[in-house]
Each structure stands twice: as structure tokens, then as C-alpha cells.
Design an enzyme around this catalytic site. Structure first.
Site, PDB file in Angstrom:
ATOM      1  N   LYS A  85       0.810  -1.227   0.000  1.00  0.00           N
ATOM      2  CA  LYS A  85       0.000   0.000   0.000  1.00  0.00           C
ATOM      3  C   LYS A  85       0.842   1.276   0.000  1.00  0.00           C
ATOM      4  CE  LYS A  85      -0.940   1.434   4.802  1.00  0.00           C
ATOM      5  NZ  LYS A  85      -0.411   0.458   5.749  1.00  0.00           N
ATOM      6  N   HIS A 214       1.524  -3.508  14.723  1.00  0.00           N
ATOM      7  CA  HIS A 214       2.088  -2.406  13.944  1.00  0.00           C
ATOM      8  C   HIS A 214       2.169  -1.210  14.877  1.00  0.00           C
ATOM      9  CE1 HIS A 214       2.995   0.523  10.985  1.00  0.00           C
ATOM     10  NE2 HIS A 214       2.712  -0.231   9.941  1.00  0.00           N
ATOM     11  N   GLU A 288       6.843  -5.919   8.224  1.00  0.00           N
ATOM     12  CA  GLU A 288       6.040  -5.390   7.109  1.00  0.00           C
ATOM     13  C   GLU A 288       6.434  -3.956   6.797  1.00  0.00           C
ATOM     14  OE1 GLU A 288       2.072  -5.659   8.623  1.00  0.00           O
ATOM     15  OE2 GLU A 288       1.966  -7.829   8.415  1.00  0.00           O
TER      16      GLU A 288
HETATM   17  C1  LIG Z   1       0.642   0.487   6.459  1.00  0.00           C
HETATM   18  C2  LIG Z   1       1.011  -0.817   7.033  1.00  0.00           C
HETATM   19  C3  LIG Z   1       2.346  -1.230   7.013  1.00  0.00           C
HETATM   20  C4  LIG Z   1       3.493  -0.374   6.548  1.00  0.00           C
HETATM   21  O1  LIG Z   1       3.775   0.611   7.460  1.00  0.00           O
HETATM   22  P1  LIG Z   1       5.087   1.521   7.336  1.00  0.00           P
HETATM   23  O2  LIG Z   1       4.984   2.407   8.510  1.00  0.00           O
HETATM   24  O3  LIG Z   1       5.002   2.230   6.033  1.00  0.00           O
HETATM   25  O4  LIG Z   1       6.266   0.656   7.419  1.00  0.00           O
HETATM   26  C5  LIG Z   1       2.619  -2.507   7.491  1.00  0.00           C
HETATM   27  N1  LIG Z   1       1.647  -3.311   7.973  1.00  0.00           N
HETATM   28  C6  LIG Z   1       0.366  -2.930   8.000  1.00  0.00           C
HETATM   29  C7  LIG Z   1      -0.655  -3.874   8.507  1.00  0.00           C
HETATM   30  C8  LIG Z   1      -0.003  -1.676   7.550  1.00  0.00           C
HETATM   31  O5  LIG Z   1      -1.277  -1.296   7.610  1.00  0.00           O
END
Ligand SMILES: *Cc1c(COP(=O)(O)O)cnc(C)c1O
Length: 413
Positions: A85, A214, A288
Site C-alpha cells: 500500500k 504495527h 512489514e
Molecule cells: C501500512 C502498514 C504497514 C506499513 O507501514 P510503514 O509504517 O510504512 O512501514 C505494514 N503493515 C500494516 C498492517 C499496515 O497497515
């Protein structure tokens, strides 16, 4: 990866190999000067007639390679699953796949895009805790068998639409990470919800393969990873106490930013993993990262398409703005620091300037009270670090279509 250098591997990757890839030199130049030179050559090049006359991005694949190796060095036990994303540009996704990354996809279209680039379904986490049923049914067909959840309703839905899917229980990240965008408001089980959610999966006969969290995107306090890993370990133990099969995946999510804070985050993560998961060597740890790989790899060049002089103040219009890739100003707290492509003459005077985007909304204002040398219509402004949450969330409001902004793929050496 096959033989050859990582860059060679990337250049033949799906998503990259059919693109024209420009090379440029960063020898003895500061990073930013090197990319400025490349932008200059793109706008001066009339061989691809007509010459580039509207906003464009440059993706430097060498940055992506460097970031990948920096990740491997700093977090050798954590496989990155790039969060699509953040920036779904196929050349970026393809390059990361060739380097050995997996992918965090959050929708049917993101899964399709990753599979189309040759990514194995087992290298995809469907990391959206709340999924529309048709998307989940598609994941079942495609063989993407790992997803996140944080509600009892989602367990029932997965059971209905994709009963072979394994689950990662998403925990709410700890407060206090001072993230740019806090995701804990919307996602993640609270401590007292962990046991009921584990039980719900157990009753449904779905396997909980592990835990995810996260800490929020653009976190600025790196110690939050420590607290989140402690909470994850407690959830691993809770599952054992419930008589569930031992979990085998720990997903530490995203939130990383390239640069000094990355090393700090990696040190916290490595310490916490050693301390709290050292006795579980079979647990596979994944992350992630989105921003980490995308942010610094892209540079935007936007063209001045209008000008107004009001006394000392200069007002400019450019052909990208808050409804385009610069939506990150609103959505991601990006602080624009545009610099003119033309090198200012020695001692050249600057003016207090406003820069507007192209749409007719007055909200579409990129900077105000900003010092710039005198510019003319047809000049260019450069915006650095424009890869994270930029083109991905742009619109075609007012007929200015973000998806038409060209992306030049390049690599510096
Ligand atoms: C947006 C998102 C990420 C990526 O986050 P960053 O801060 O850009 O590294 C990873 N995992 C999930 C579930 C997300 O929603």
C-alpha cells in the site's frame, strides 16, 4: 537470487525488465546532486520527443538495493514483507521480490499485482484485519493462506470464506510511539481481548499461526518495538495455556524509517527478540516495512505552470499538488522542502513564495512563506523523499490524474 550482483538480479526482475532503465552516477556527488543531474538530463532530452513537460518521479533502484542490504545486516533474522500500500509501483515491488522480500497485501488488487510479478502466494501475508468477503474468497482461490484478525466477527468470516486460512492475531501496538499515523485507534486487539480472540479461533477450528502488531507508521520512539514484542510473547504463552498448537510466526509490522532511527529500531528489536523469544528458536520473525523501502527511493520533479507577482511575494502554480502525489502533505504529514532544479547564482536573491497545486481548490497549496529564487513558467521544482504514501493515494480530482504522472526507473552507481 541467482548469480550476479544484486543490481543485475533486479534489472531482470518482472516489473523492471520491460522498462527503460536509466543509469546515472553518484560518484563523488552528494545523493541529491546526483539525482538533480538525472532530472536535468530527463527534461533536456528531446530524443524522446516531445521532451518531458509535466511532473514526473524518478525511482532509484540502487537505493532499494542498498536499503534491502542494510535491512539484512541490521535485522538478519527478520524477513521483510514489503507493505504494498505504501507504493505499489511494479518496478519497486518486482525489485524487492527479486531481492527476496515477501509482501504485505491488504486487498484483492494488491494480491493480484504481487502474483502477476511472480511472487509466490506463500510469500504474501494478507495483512488486513478486516477483509471484504469477495477479497477473502479470492485469497482462497489464489492460495494466500495467512491473514490477520482482531475481532470475533472476522474469525467467522474467515471460517465461511477461506477455512484453510491461518491467522495472525493482530495486537494493538503500545501507545507512546509518537507515530506520524497511529494505527492503534483502528486496529489491534487490546490485552483483555487476546484470550477471547484466541478461543474464538480455536472453537472455529482455525489455526492461529502467530501474532502481529504495527507500532504506527513513521514512529519516532523506537522503544515501542520492545513493549510490543513483550506483549506478543505473552500472547504466545496464552495460546499454549489454552492448549493450542505452538505459534510459529511473529510479525513485527512496519513503522521503520530509513536512516539513523532504523539502526536504533533494529537494536531495540534484536535485543527484545533475544530476551523474549530466545527460547523459541523455531519462531519465524517477519516484518512489514513500507516507508523504509519506498520513501527515499523516489524523487518528484514538478513543473512551474503559472506565476503571479504581488509586490515582493511570488506565487507559483505547479502541475502536482495535494490531490496528486503531494497528498502526503495532508495524509502523511510530509514536510515539503522543494528546491529549484536550476542552480541559484552566487548570492542570488530569494523571495517569499507560495506554491500552489494545479486544481481549483485553495486547499491545494504546497508551501507558503517559503524562500525561493525567482522562477519562471517552465522551470522545475524538486521534492526529495517522495516514495511513501504519495502516488498511492493520489486522485484524479479536477481532471489532474495522478496515475498519469510518469515514473522514470533508474539506478545510480
Ligand atoms: C501500512 C502498514 C504497514 C506499513 O507501514 P510503514 O509504517 O510504512 O512501514 C505494514 N503493515 C500494516 C498492517 C499496515 O497497515
Amino acid at each position: 537470487m541467482g548469480g550476479g550482483s544484486p543490481m543485475q538480479t533486479v534489472l531482470v526482475a518482472p516489473g523492471v525488465k520491460d522498462r527503460k532503465v536509466l543509469s546515472f552516477s553518484r560518484d563523488a556527488l552528494k545523493d541529491k546532486d546526483a539525482v538533480t543531474g538525472l532530472v536535468r538530463s530527463i527534461v533536456a532530452d528531446t530524443s524522446s520527443s516531445p521532451a518531458q513537460r509535466s511532473a514526473f518521479h524518478v525511482l532509484d533502484l540502487a537505493k532499494v538495493v542498498d536499503l534491502f542490504w542494510a535491512w539484512r545486516r541490521a535485522l538478519p533474522d527478520v524477513r521483510p514483507y514489503y507493505a504494498v500500500k505504501c507504493n505499489p509501483e511494479p518496478a519497486l515491488v518486482g525489485a524487492l521480490a527479486a531481492l527476496g522480500a515477501g509482501f504485505d497485501c491488504a486487498s484483492r488488487a494488491e494480491i493480484e499485482a504481487a502474483l502477476a510479478l511472480g511472487v509466490h502466494p506463500r510469500s504474501i501475508v494478507y495483512a488486513n484485519p478486516c477483509k471484504p468477503e469477495p477479497h477473502l474468497e479470492y485469497a482462497a482461490e489464489a492460495g494466500v493462506n495467512l491473514t490477520t484478525y482482531d475481532s470475533v466477527e472476522e474469525v467467522a468470516k474467515v471460517k465461511r470464506c477461506h477455512p484453510k486460512c491461518e491467522l495472525l492475531l493482530r495486537l494493538k501496538g503500545p501507545d507512546g510511539g509518537e507515530a506520524k499515523v497511529d494505527l492503534g485507534i483502528k486496529y489491534g486487539a487490546h490485552a483483555d481481548e487476546v484470550v477471547p480472540l484466541l478461543r474464538a479461533a480455536q472453537r472455529a477450528g482455525l489455526n492461529v499461526a502467530g501474532i502481529s502488531f504495527h507500532v504506527g507508521t513513521g514512529a519516532s520512539r523506537m522503544d515501542v518495538y520492545g513493549g510490543a514484542i513483550v506483549a506478543a510473547r505473552a500472547a504466545f504463552d496464552a495460546a499454549v495455556a489454552l492448549g493450542m498448537p505452538p505459534m510459529r510466526v511473529l510479525d513485527i509490522g512496519g513503522g521503520f524509517t530509513a536512516g539513523a532511527t532504523f539502526d536504533e529500531a533494529a537494536a531495540v528489536v534484536n535485543d527484545a527478540l533475544a530476551q523474549h523469544f530466545g527460547d523459541l528458536p523455531c519462531v519465524e520473525v517477519i516484518g512489514e516495512p513500507g516507508r523504509y523501502f519506498a520513501e527515499t527511493a523516489f524523487t518528484l520533479a514538478a513543473r512551474v505552470i503559472g506565476k503571479r507577482t504581488r509586490g515582493e511575494v511570488r506565487e507559483y502554480w505547479i502541475d502536482d499538488g495535494l490531490y496528486g502525489s503531494l497528498n502526503c502533505i495532508l495524509m502523511d504529514h510530509y514536510v515539503p522542502r522543494p528546491r529549484p532544479l536550476a542552480t541559484p547564482g552566487p548570492g542570488e536573491k530569494t523571495h517569499t513564495s507560495t506554491v500552489f497545486g494545479p486544481t481549483c481548490d485553495s486547499l491545494d497549496t504546497v508551501v507558503t512563506g517559503y524562500q525561493l529564487p525567482e522562477m519562471s513558467v517552465g522551470d522545475w521544482l524538486i521534492f526529495d523523499d517522495m516514495g511513501a504514501y504519495t502516488t498511492a493515494a493520489g486522485s484524479k480530482f479536477n481532471g489532474f490524474d495522478t496515475s498519469e504522472i510518469k515514473i522514470y526507473v533508474a539506478y545510480s552507481s
